[in-house]
Design a protein around this motif. Structure first.
Motif, PDB file in Angstrom:
ATOM      1  N   VAL A   1      24.909 101.178  18.453  1.00 15.19           N
ATOM      2  CA  VAL A   1      25.126 100.167  18.392  1.00 15.19           C
ATOM      3  C   VAL A   1      24.323  98.887  19.619  1.00 15.19           C
ATOM      4  N   ARG A   2      23.962  97.668  18.968  1.00 20.30           N
ATOM      5  CA  ARG A   2      23.712  97.340  20.390  1.00 20.30           C
ATOM      6  C   ARG A   2      24.392  96.166  19.859  1.00 20.30           C
ATOM      7  N   ILE A   3      25.110  95.123  21.980  1.00 23.62           N
ATOM      8  CA  ILE A   3      25.623  93.622  20.935  1.00 23.62           C
ATOM      9  C   ILE A   3      25.029  92.722  22.037  1.00 23.62           C
ATOM     10  N   LYS A   4      24.398  91.829  21.354  1.00 23.48           N
ATOM     11  CA  LYS A   4      23.855  91.036  21.835  1.00 23.48           C
ATOM     12  C   LYS A   4      24.756  90.159  22.498  1.00 23.48           C
ATOM     13  N   PHE A   5      25.259  89.516  24.075  1.00 22.80           N
ATOM     14  CA  PHE A   5      26.453  88.748  24.135  1.00 22.80           C
ATOM     15  C   PHE A   5      25.598  87.435  25.464  1.00 22.80           C
ATOM     16  N   TYR A   6      26.533  86.375  25.321  1.00 26.90           N
ATOM     17  CA  TYR A   6      25.802  85.340  26.703  1.00 26.90           C
ATOM     18  C   TYR A   6      26.932  85.051  27.627  1.00 26.90           C
ATOM     19  N   LYS A   7      26.879  84.677  28.599  1.00 27.85           N
ATOM     20  CA  LYS A   7      28.059  84.018  30.106  1.00 27.85           C
ATOM     21  C   LYS A   7      27.300  82.988  30.217  1.00 27.85           C
ATOM     22  N   ILE A   8      28.201  82.037  30.279  1.00 22.88           N
ATOM     23  CA  ILE A   8      27.694  80.893  30.710  1.00 22.88           C
ATOM     24  C   ILE A   8      28.686  79.847  31.518  1.00 22.88           C
ATOM     25  N   GLY A   9      28.139  78.808  32.148  1.00 19.68           N
ATOM     26  CA  GLY A   9      29.304  78.284  32.347  1.00 19.68           C
ATOM     27  C   GLY A   9      30.231  78.728  34.324  1.00 19.68           C
ATOM     28  N   ASP A  10      31.306  78.676  34.098  1.00 13.68           N
ATOM     29  CA  ASP A  10      32.102  79.387  35.173  1.00 13.68           C
ATOM     30  C   ASP A  10      32.142  80.915  35.606  1.00 13.68           C
ATOM     31  N   LEU A  11      31.784  80.933  34.210  1.00  9.77           N
ATOM     32  CA  LEU A  11      31.587  82.634  34.264  1.00  9.77           C
ATOM     33  C   LEU A  11      30.241  83.156  35.074  1.00  9.77           C
ATOM     34  N   LYS A  12      29.636  82.593  34.994  1.00 14.00           N
ATOM     35  CA  LYS A  12      28.486  82.876  35.850  1.00 14.00           C
ATOM     36  C   LYS A  12      28.823  83.815  37.687  1.00 14.00           C
ATOM     37  N   PHE A  13      29.690  83.446  37.222  1.00 18.94           N
ATOM     38  CA  PHE A  13      30.403  83.554  39.372  1.00 18.94           C
ATOM     39  C   PHE A  13      31.396  84.795  39.272  1.00 18.94           C
ATOM     40  N   ILE A  14      31.442  85.270  37.918  1.00 16.00           N
ATOM     41  CA  ILE A  14      32.231  86.911  37.735  1.00 16.00           C
ATOM     42  C   ILE A  14      30.842  88.072  38.080  1.00 16.00           C
TER      43      ILE A  14
ATOM     44  N   SER B   1      22.963  88.422  38.308  1.00 14.69           N
ATOM     45  CA  SER B   1      22.817  88.391  39.801  1.00 14.69           C
ATOM     46  C   SER B   1      23.850  86.598  40.094  1.00 14.69           C
ATOM     47  N   ILE B   2      24.720  86.472  40.200  1.00 16.32           N
ATOM     48  CA  ILE B   2      25.871  85.733  40.961  1.00 16.32           C
ATOM     49  C   ILE B   2      25.647  84.702  41.228  1.00 16.32           C
ATOM     50  N   GLY B   3      25.877  84.074  39.813  1.00 14.00           N
ATOM     51  CA  GLY B   3      25.567  82.464  39.904  1.00 14.00           C
ATOM     52  C   GLY B   3      24.083  81.903  38.989  1.00 14.00           C
ATOM     53  N   VAL B   4      23.941  83.236  38.195  1.00 10.95           N
ATOM     54  CA  VAL B   4      22.979  83.068  37.069  1.00 10.95           C
ATOM     55  C   VAL B   4      23.438  83.017  35.320  1.00 10.95           C
ATOM     56  N   GLU B   5      23.508  81.892  34.782  1.00  7.55           N
ATOM     57  CA  GLU B   5      23.692  82.319  33.404  1.00  7.55           C
ATOM     58  C   GLU B   5      22.941  83.015  32.581  1.00  7.55           C
ATOM     59  N   SER B   6      23.071  83.664  31.043  1.00  7.85           N
ATOM     60  CA  SER B   6      22.110  83.854  30.924  1.00  7.85           C
ATOM     61  C   SER B   6      22.977  84.181  29.193  1.00  7.85           C
ATOM     62  N   ILE B   7      21.943  84.081  28.079  1.00  4.98           N
ATOM     63  CA  ILE B   7      22.778  83.738  26.793  1.00  4.98           C
ATOM     64  C   ILE B   7      21.838  84.888  25.703  1.00  4.98           C
ATOM     65  N   SER B   8      21.686  86.066  26.408  1.00  3.22           N
ATOM     66  CA  SER B   8      19.912  86.969  26.409  1.00  3.22           C
ATOM     67  C   SER B   8      20.923  88.176  27.053  1.00  3.22           C
ATOM     68  N   GLU B   9      22.201  88.753  26.866  1.00  2.00           N
ATOM     69  CA  GLU B   9      22.208  90.202  27.269  1.00  2.00           C
ATOM     70  C   GLU B   9      23.045  90.898  26.490  1.00  2.00           C
ATOM     71  N   TYR B  10      23.034  92.185  26.585  1.00  2.00           N
ATOM     72  CA  TYR B  10      23.345  93.803  25.789  1.00  2.00           C
ATOM     73  C   TYR B  10      23.862  94.539  26.052  1.00  2.00           C
ATOM     74  N   VAL B  11      24.581  95.323  25.388  1.00  2.00           N
ATOM     75  CA  VAL B  11      25.534  96.416  25.663  1.00  2.00           C
ATOM     76  C   VAL B  11      25.397  97.491  24.722  1.00  2.00           C
ATOM     77  N   ASP B  12      24.788  98.344  25.298  1.00  2.00           N
ATOM     78  CA  ASP B  12      24.607  99.960  23.735  1.00  2.00           C
ATOM     79  C   ASP B  12      26.198 100.570  23.793  1.00  2.00           C
ATOM     80  N   ILE B  13      26.942 100.188  22.807  1.00  2.00           N
ATOM     81  CA  ILE B  13      27.602 101.725  22.713  1.00  2.00           C
ATOM     82  C   ILE B  13      27.360 102.662  21.172  1.00  2.00           C
TER      83      ILE B  13
END
Length: 214
Positions: free
Chosen positions: A6-19, A58-70
């Motif tokens: 299974v593929r899960i698409k997710f986003y990481k935006i805002g202040d969470l770009k720093f994690i 990279s730290i500081g980069v946001e994304s609306i197109s991230e994936y994880v396969d499980i």
């Protein structure tokens, strides 16, 4: 319903770009466990969940197109599972879609990014992008000079009320990858000054044939 790989698409935006990527993995793993995602674990003395991610941001980069396969051990309703996972995650880190795995993650070839520069005019940015975009990179043979211009697949520059926008497609594969922060460093070198007010958003990933990655 989804099962198997299974593929899960997710986003990481805002202040969470720093994690960090490690913290991202821990956060998602915890949310998946609490939401009851049927993750398959490795065998041995120290079993761990089988999760495969796209190349770390990279730290500081946001994304609306991230994936994880499980790999799932049981069948699940993707709509209900998405809601359960998102309820365990912060608003700036959310699942967009859950669906059967398609192409392999390593088949990602390019990606679209959106840069917004509050401290750089359109004419300046266009001039900086017109020449070579050389950076120094560490390699197995020591420091080498790389021209990022060879890894760019087209771009557009325009001005908005929020600043100068650069939309650009760059190499994003395993053998040829452009760190978006390196592009900023190359632009700064051509401008002969530092840029301090900018944002970077990864928007879409593509396969080698130009079709959108899923």
């Amino acid at each position: 319903m989804v099962s198997g790989n299974v593929r899960i698409k997710f986003y990481k935006i805002g202040d969470l770009k720093f994690i960090s990527h490690l913290d991202l993995c821990r956060t998602l793993r915890g949310a998946f466990n609490r939401a009851g995602v049927p993750i398959k674990y490795s065998e041995g003395f120290n079993p761990h969940p089988k999760m495969v991610f796209t190349q770390p941001l990279s730290i500081g980069v946001e994304s609306i197109s991230e994936y994880v396969d499980i790999p799932f051990t049981e069948e699940r309703d993707p709509v209900a599972l998405k809601a359960a996972i998102n309820a365990e995650l912060p608003a700036l880190l959310q699942v967009v879609e859950i669906y059967p795995k398609g192409k392999e993650l390593h088949e990602v070839d390019t990606a679209d990014y959106r840069f917004v520069f509050a401290d750089c005019k359109k004419e300046e940015l266009e001039a900086a992008l017109s020449g070579s975009l050389a950076i120094e990179k560490k390699s197995k043979k020591g420091m080498i000079t790389v021209d990022l211009k060879e890894k760019l697949r087209g771009y557009t520059v325009f001005e908005t009320d929020g600043g100068t926008v650069l939309t650009i497609r760059m190499d994003a594969g395993q053998t040829s990858f452009v760190n978006p922060e390196h592009l900023v460093r190359a632009i700064e070198a051509n401008l002969n000054r530092e840029l301090t007010e900018y944002t970077i958003m990864k928007e879409t990933c593509y396969l080698a044939d130009g079709s959108e990655f899923r």
